[in-house]
Motif scaffolding. Structure first.
Motif, PDB file in Angstrom:
ATOM      1  N   HIS A  33      58.772  -5.755 -66.372  1.00  0.00           N
ATOM      2  CA  HIS A  33      58.048  -4.444 -66.300  1.00  0.00           C
ATOM      3  C   HIS A  33      56.585  -4.961 -66.019  1.00  0.00           C
ATOM      4  CE1 HIS A  33      61.648  -2.214 -67.307  1.00  0.00           C
ATOM      5  NE2 HIS A  33      61.822  -2.979 -68.270  1.00  0.00           N
ATOM      6  N   LEU A  34      55.992  -5.675 -67.119  1.00  0.00           N
ATOM      7  CA  LEU A  34      54.553  -6.343 -66.983  1.00  0.00           C
ATOM      8  C   LEU A  34      54.399  -6.741 -65.776  1.00  0.00           C
ATOM      9  CD1 LEU A  34      52.314  -6.563 -69.179  1.00  0.00           C
ATOM     10  CD2 LEU A  34      53.244  -9.128 -69.094  1.00  0.00           C
ATOM     11  N   LEU A  35      54.931  -7.413 -65.049  1.00  0.00           N
ATOM     12  CA  LEU A  35      54.643  -8.182 -63.727  1.00  0.00           C
ATOM     13  C   LEU A  35      54.880  -7.119 -62.667  1.00  0.00           C
ATOM     14  CD1 LEU A  35      56.657 -11.592 -64.063  1.00  0.00           C
ATOM     15  CD2 LEU A  35      54.168 -11.065 -64.417  1.00  0.00           C
ATOM     16  N   ASP A  36      55.739  -6.348 -62.769  1.00  0.00           N
ATOM     17  CA  ASP A  36      55.633  -5.121 -61.693  1.00  0.00           C
ATOM     18  C   ASP A  36      54.433  -4.228 -61.919  1.00  0.00           C
ATOM     19  OD1 ASP A  36      58.173  -5.882 -60.821  1.00  0.00           O
ATOM     20  OD2 ASP A  36      59.159  -4.276 -62.024  1.00  0.00           O
ATOM     21  N   ALA A  37      53.992  -4.029 -63.153  1.00  0.00           N
ATOM     22  CA  ALA A  37      52.893  -3.275 -63.279  1.00  0.00           C
ATOM     23  C   ALA A  37      51.430  -3.930 -62.809  1.00  0.00           C
ATOM     24  CB  ALA A  37      52.771  -2.682 -64.864  1.00  0.00           C
ATOM     25  N   ALA A  38      51.668  -5.231 -62.776  1.00  0.00           N
ATOM     26  CA  ALA A  38      50.509  -5.940 -62.402  1.00  0.00           C
ATOM     27  C   ALA A  38      50.415  -6.309 -60.899  1.00  0.00           C
ATOM     28  CB  ALA A  38      50.116  -7.272 -62.965  1.00  0.00           C
ATOM     29  N   GLY A  39      51.499  -5.555 -60.068  1.00  0.00           N
ATOM     30  CA  GLY A  39      51.557  -6.303 -58.904  1.00  0.00           C
ATOM     31  C   GLY A  39      51.984  -7.649 -58.464  1.00  0.00           C
ATOM     32  N   VAL A  40      52.493  -8.323 -59.281  1.00  0.00           N
ATOM     33  CA  VAL A  40      52.765  -9.844 -59.237  1.00  0.00           C
ATOM     34  C   VAL A  40      53.802  -9.776 -58.111  1.00  0.00           C
ATOM     35  CG1 VAL A  40      53.510 -11.938 -60.092  1.00  0.00           C
ATOM     36  CG2 VAL A  40      52.125 -10.548 -61.088  1.00  0.00           C
ATOM     37  N   GLY A  41      53.413 -10.664 -56.945  1.00  0.00           N
ATOM     38  CA  GLY A  41      54.552 -11.115 -55.922  1.00  0.00           C
ATOM     39  C   GLY A  41      54.023 -12.309 -55.425  1.00  0.00           C
ATOM     40  N   ASP A  42      54.719 -12.788 -54.387  1.00  0.00           N
ATOM     41  CA  ASP A  42      54.609 -13.939 -53.531  1.00  0.00           C
ATOM     42  C   ASP A  42      53.184 -14.372 -53.198  1.00  0.00           C
ATOM     43  OD1 ASP A  42      55.433 -16.313 -52.583  1.00  0.00           O
ATOM     44  OD2 ASP A  42      55.560 -15.481 -50.554  1.00  0.00           O
ATOM     45  N   GLY A  43      52.615 -15.277 -53.680  1.00  0.00           N
ATOM     46  CA  GLY A  43      51.115 -15.688 -53.514  1.00  0.00           C
ATOM     47  C   GLY A  43      50.236 -15.128 -54.277  1.00  0.00           C
ATOM     48  N   ARG A 135      44.757  -5.887 -60.495  1.00  0.00           N
ATOM     49  CA  ARG A 135      45.396  -5.160 -61.364  1.00  0.00           C
ATOM     50  C   ARG A 135      45.284  -5.945 -62.920  1.00  0.00           C
ATOM     51  NH1 ARG A 135      46.879  -0.440 -60.017  1.00  0.00           N
ATOM     52  NH2 ARG A 135      47.794  -0.138 -61.947  1.00  0.00           N
ATOM     53  N   VAL A 136      45.327  -5.378 -64.119  1.00  0.00           N
ATOM     54  CA  VAL A 136      45.251  -5.908 -65.254  1.00  0.00           C
ATOM     55  C   VAL A 136      46.346  -4.992 -66.035  1.00  0.00           C
ATOM     56  CG1 VAL A 136      44.428  -6.080 -67.600  1.00  0.00           C
ATOM     57  CG2 VAL A 136      42.977  -6.587 -65.430  1.00  0.00           C
ATOM     58  N   ALA A 137      47.457  -5.718 -66.644  1.00  0.00           N
ATOM     59  CA  ALA A 137      48.501  -5.070 -67.498  1.00  0.00           C
ATOM     60  C   ALA A 137      48.878  -5.770 -68.699  1.00  0.00           C
ATOM     61  CB  ALA A 137      50.075  -5.286 -66.494  1.00  0.00           C
ATOM     62  N   VAL A 138      48.975  -4.962 -69.652  1.00  0.00           N
ATOM     63  CA  VAL A 138      49.057  -5.671 -71.172  1.00  0.00           C
ATOM     64  C   VAL A 138      50.153  -4.979 -71.737  1.00  0.00           C
ATOM     65  CG1 VAL A 138      46.368  -6.025 -71.175  1.00  0.00           C
ATOM     66  CG2 VAL A 138      47.505  -4.081 -72.086  1.00  0.00           C
ATOM     67  N   LEU A 264      53.085  -0.325 -72.694  1.00  0.00           N
ATOM     68  CA  LEU A 264      52.901  -1.127 -71.518  1.00  0.00           C
ATOM     69  C   LEU A 264      51.873  -0.261 -70.662  1.00  0.00           C
ATOM     70  CD1 LEU A 264      53.097  -3.160 -69.044  1.00  0.00           C
ATOM     71  CD2 LEU A 264      55.014  -1.831 -68.225  1.00  0.00           C
ATOM     72  N   ALA A 265      50.635  -0.842 -70.762  1.00  0.00           N
ATOM     73  CA  ALA A 265      49.373  -0.281 -70.092  1.00  0.00           C
ATOM     74  C   ALA A 265      48.860  -1.136 -68.848  1.00  0.00           C
ATOM     75  CB  ALA A 265      48.219   0.148 -70.939  1.00  0.00           C
TER      76      ALA A 265
END
Length: 269
Positions: A33-43, A135-138, A264-265
């Motif tokens: 969920h955290l990585l999704d919120a931060a928009g983490v993907g390939d590269g 993006r920042v996600a915590v 999750l923010a």
């Protein structure tokens, strides 16, 4: 460094293995969920702050991200090196990170802001090192705690524990904030992050009674340090209370089903 920060460093010194054997699996739940919120993907260039055992870093690597991970505790970094060997690991402590402004596409911090004495300054530092548009996600634990999270605290109180002087009661009043969706969302907004949003994640964590008791018995977190600071008689009373209260959460197979809730923010620079 505040008194709270100094206490946290002492609490976690050398606790990597004990944490990995107890609370680490619990804290891994929000990772995707955290990585999704931060928009983490390939590269994606990702900074994982307070990496602990490296669970977030490993999950980001699995998405094809380029990961840098930091933690102030050597025993945690040693575990992270095994969990996420492709990540760049560095020693660092909020609110001062050894990176250029705007160096990362995304910055994540899983259950980190609840371990710093100056959460606003820490959040501003997370914002500083993410690029414009990044993006920042915590995540942090919600208060009041969910019943499963409150189990250890209930046992400690029922056992008659006395808080030792080296464990501070909490943050300074001007540094604290409400640990609910509105409070954490407002913290991100005042920290300069746009599109700030916060949600509650709720789940049941399953663990054996022995695994769950191993955390305080091993001195993990402030609850563990509190238990270890008691006399043998009080520690025995805490354990009896833990055994009694644990029955409330026991499944037919003897495992505990412990309800937890986290916040999750996320926001954009």
């Amino acid at each position: 460094m505040t008194v709270f920060d100094e206490s946290e460093r002492l609490i976690w010194a050398g606790r990597g293995d004990a944490y990995a054997a107890s609370f680490a699996k619990l804290c891994a739940y929000p990772v995707e969920h955290l990585l999704d919120a931060a928009g983490v993907g390939d590269g994606t260039r990702v900074l994982d702050v307070g990496t602990g055992t490296g669970t977030v870093a490993a999950a980001a690597l699995a998405r094809g991200a380029r990961v840098t991970a930091v933690d102030p505790e050597p025993s945690m970094l040693a575990l992270a090196a095994r969990t996420a060997p492709q990540a760049e690991l560095r020693t660092a402590l909020l609110p001062e990170l050894p990176f250029e402004s705007g160096e990362f596409d995304a910055v994540v911090a899983n259950f980190v802001l609840n371990h710093v004495g100056r959460p606003r300054a820490a959040l501003e530092e997370l914002r500083r090192v993410v690029r414009a548009g990044g993006r920042v996600a915590v995540t942090i634990w919600a208060k009041p705690p969910a019943p499963g999270q409150a189990l250890l605290g209930r046992a400690i109180a029922a056992g008659g524990a006395v808080r030792p002087p080296h464990l501070p009661g909490g943050l300074e009043p001007d540094e604290d904030f409400p640990r609910d969706e509105q409070g954490l969302g407002a913290l991100l907004a005042t920290g300069g992050l746009g599109d700030a949003a916060c949600e509650t994640l709720s789940w049941d964590h399953r663990a054996s009674p022995e695994e769950w008791w191993s955390a305080p018995a091993g001195g993990v977190a402030s609850s563990g340090q509190l238990v270890r600071a008691q006399t043998p008689q009080v520690r025995a009373a805490i354990k009896r209370s833990f055994d009694r209260f644990s029955v409330e959460f026991a499944d037919p197979d003897g495992m505990l089903r412990l309800p937890h809730a986290a916040l999750l923010a996320h926001g954009r620079r």
